[in-house]
Every structure is written in C-alpha cells, then in structure tokens.
Design a protein around this motif. Structure first.
Motif, PDB file in Angstrom:
ATOM      1  N   GLN A  29       0.837  -1.201   0.000  1.00 15.78           N
ATOM      2  CA  GLN A  29       0.000   0.000   0.000  1.00 15.78           C
ATOM      3  C   GLN A  29       0.876   1.256   0.000  1.00 15.78           C
ATOM      4  O   GLN A  29       0.603   2.209  -0.718  1.00 15.78           O
ATOM      5  CB  GLN A  29      -0.920  -0.006   1.216  1.00 15.78           C
ATOM      6  N   GLU A  42      -9.546   5.261   0.193  1.00 15.93           N
ATOM      7  CA  GLU A  42     -10.611   4.320  -0.152  1.00 15.93           C
ATOM      8  C   GLU A  42     -10.314   3.621  -1.476  1.00 15.93           C
ATOM      9  O   GLU A  42     -10.612   2.445  -1.650  1.00 15.93           O
ATOM     10  CB  GLU A  42     -11.971   5.023  -0.270  1.00 15.93           C
ATOM     11  N   ALA A  43      -9.734   4.342  -2.415  1.00 16.92           N
ATOM     12  CA  ALA A  43      -9.396   3.750  -3.712  1.00 16.92           C
ATOM     13  C   ALA A  43      -8.305   2.707  -3.550  1.00 16.92           C
ATOM     14  O   ALA A  43      -8.371   1.631  -4.157  1.00 16.92           O
ATOM     15  CB  ALA A  43      -8.960   4.827  -4.700  1.00 16.92           C
ATOM     16  N   ALA A  45      -7.657   0.997  -0.809  1.00 23.29           N
ATOM     17  CA  ALA A  45      -8.254  -0.135  -0.101  1.00 23.29           C
ATOM     18  C   ALA A  45      -9.084  -0.988  -1.054  1.00 23.29           C
ATOM     19  O   ALA A  45      -9.023  -2.218  -1.015  1.00 23.29           O
ATOM     20  CB  ALA A  45      -9.108   0.363   1.067  1.00 23.29           C
ATOM     21  N   SER A  46      -9.837  -0.344  -1.927  1.00 25.99           N
ATOM     22  CA  SER A  46     -10.651  -1.064  -2.902  1.00 25.99           C
ATOM     23  C   SER A  46      -9.768  -1.833  -3.879  1.00 25.99           C
ATOM     24  O   SER A  46     -10.056  -2.971  -4.236  1.00 25.99           O
ATOM     25  CB  SER A  46     -11.549  -0.086  -3.653  1.00 25.99           C
ATOM     26  N   LEU A  47      -8.685  -1.185  -4.304  1.00 27.66           N
ATOM     27  CA  LEU A  47      -7.722  -1.829  -5.196  1.00 27.66           C
ATOM     28  C   LEU A  47      -7.161  -3.087  -4.552  1.00 27.66           C
ATOM     29  O   LEU A  47      -7.106  -4.148  -5.173  1.00 27.66           O
ATOM     30  CB  LEU A  47      -6.577  -0.844  -5.453  1.00 27.66           C
ATOM     31  N   GLU A  48      -6.739  -2.961  -3.317  1.00 29.04           N
ATOM     32  CA  GLU A  48      -6.170  -4.112  -2.617  1.00 29.04           C
ATOM     33  C   GLU A  48      -7.207  -5.209  -2.444  1.00 29.04           C
ATOM     34  O   GLU A  48      -6.905  -6.388  -2.597  1.00 29.04           O
ATOM     35  CB  GLU A  48      -5.601  -3.692  -1.262  1.00 29.04           C
ATOM     36  N   GLU A  49      -8.425  -4.821  -2.118  1.00 25.62           N
ATOM     37  CA  GLU A  49      -9.481  -5.807  -1.911  1.00 25.62           C
ATOM     38  C   GLU A  49      -9.742  -6.610  -3.183  1.00 25.62           C
ATOM     39  O   GLU A  49      -9.898  -7.824  -3.145  1.00 25.62           O
ATOM     40  CB  GLU A  49     -10.759  -5.109  -1.462  1.00 25.62           C
ATOM     41  N   SER A  50      -9.766  -5.918  -4.320  1.00 26.77           N
ATOM     42  CA  SER A  50     -10.062  -6.617  -5.570  1.00 26.77           C
ATOM     43  C   SER A  50      -8.841  -7.336  -6.142  1.00 26.77           C
ATOM     44  O   SER A  50      -8.980  -8.331  -6.839  1.00 26.77           O
ATOM     45  CB  SER A  50     -10.633  -5.653  -6.606  1.00 26.77           C
TER      46      SER A  50
END
Length: 69
Positions: A29, A42-43, A45-50
């Motif tokens: 990150q 948030e972007a 975190a979303s990137l990492e999640e996907s």
C-alpha cells in the motif's frame, strides 16, 4: 496470464517493477501511495481488496496482471 501477450506482459513487468520500490516482488500500500499520491485511501483499499487474491496485504506480479492485464 496465458491470455496476455508477451509484449503486454513485458510492459506490465516494467510498470510493476517501477512501483515495487523495495524490489521484493510485491507492491505494498505504501508503494502505491508513493507512486499515486493523489489516490484517496478508499481507492487504495478497494484496489487491494479486488487485487489481493491471497489476502497477504500486498500485490504480487500475478495479481497485478489480473488487475490491469
């Protein structure tokens, strides 16, 4: 990764290596934030999640290819 051309894989490898400042073979990150400082948390975190398929908190080259390939 078999559906990605060798030229595209080479391009993605160069991009991945440029972001992977530590050279450990993973994008953290912190490395994302250094290269894309304008991205909101948030972007990232979303990137990492996907992208982080194995949930280890970093993105491997294979995960990176699946994300942007």
């Amino acid at each position: 990764m078999s559906d990605v051309s060798s030229e595209r894989l080479a391009e993605l490898r160069r991009t991945f290596d440029a972001i992977d400042d530590s050279g450990d073979g993973f994008i953290s990150q912190a490395e994302f934030l250094r290269h894309f400082p304008g991205l909101p948390g948030e972007a990232i975190a979303s990137l990492e999640e996907s992208a982080d398929a194995d949930g280890d908190g970093s993105i491997s080259f294979e995960e990176f290819v699946r994300l942007v390939g």
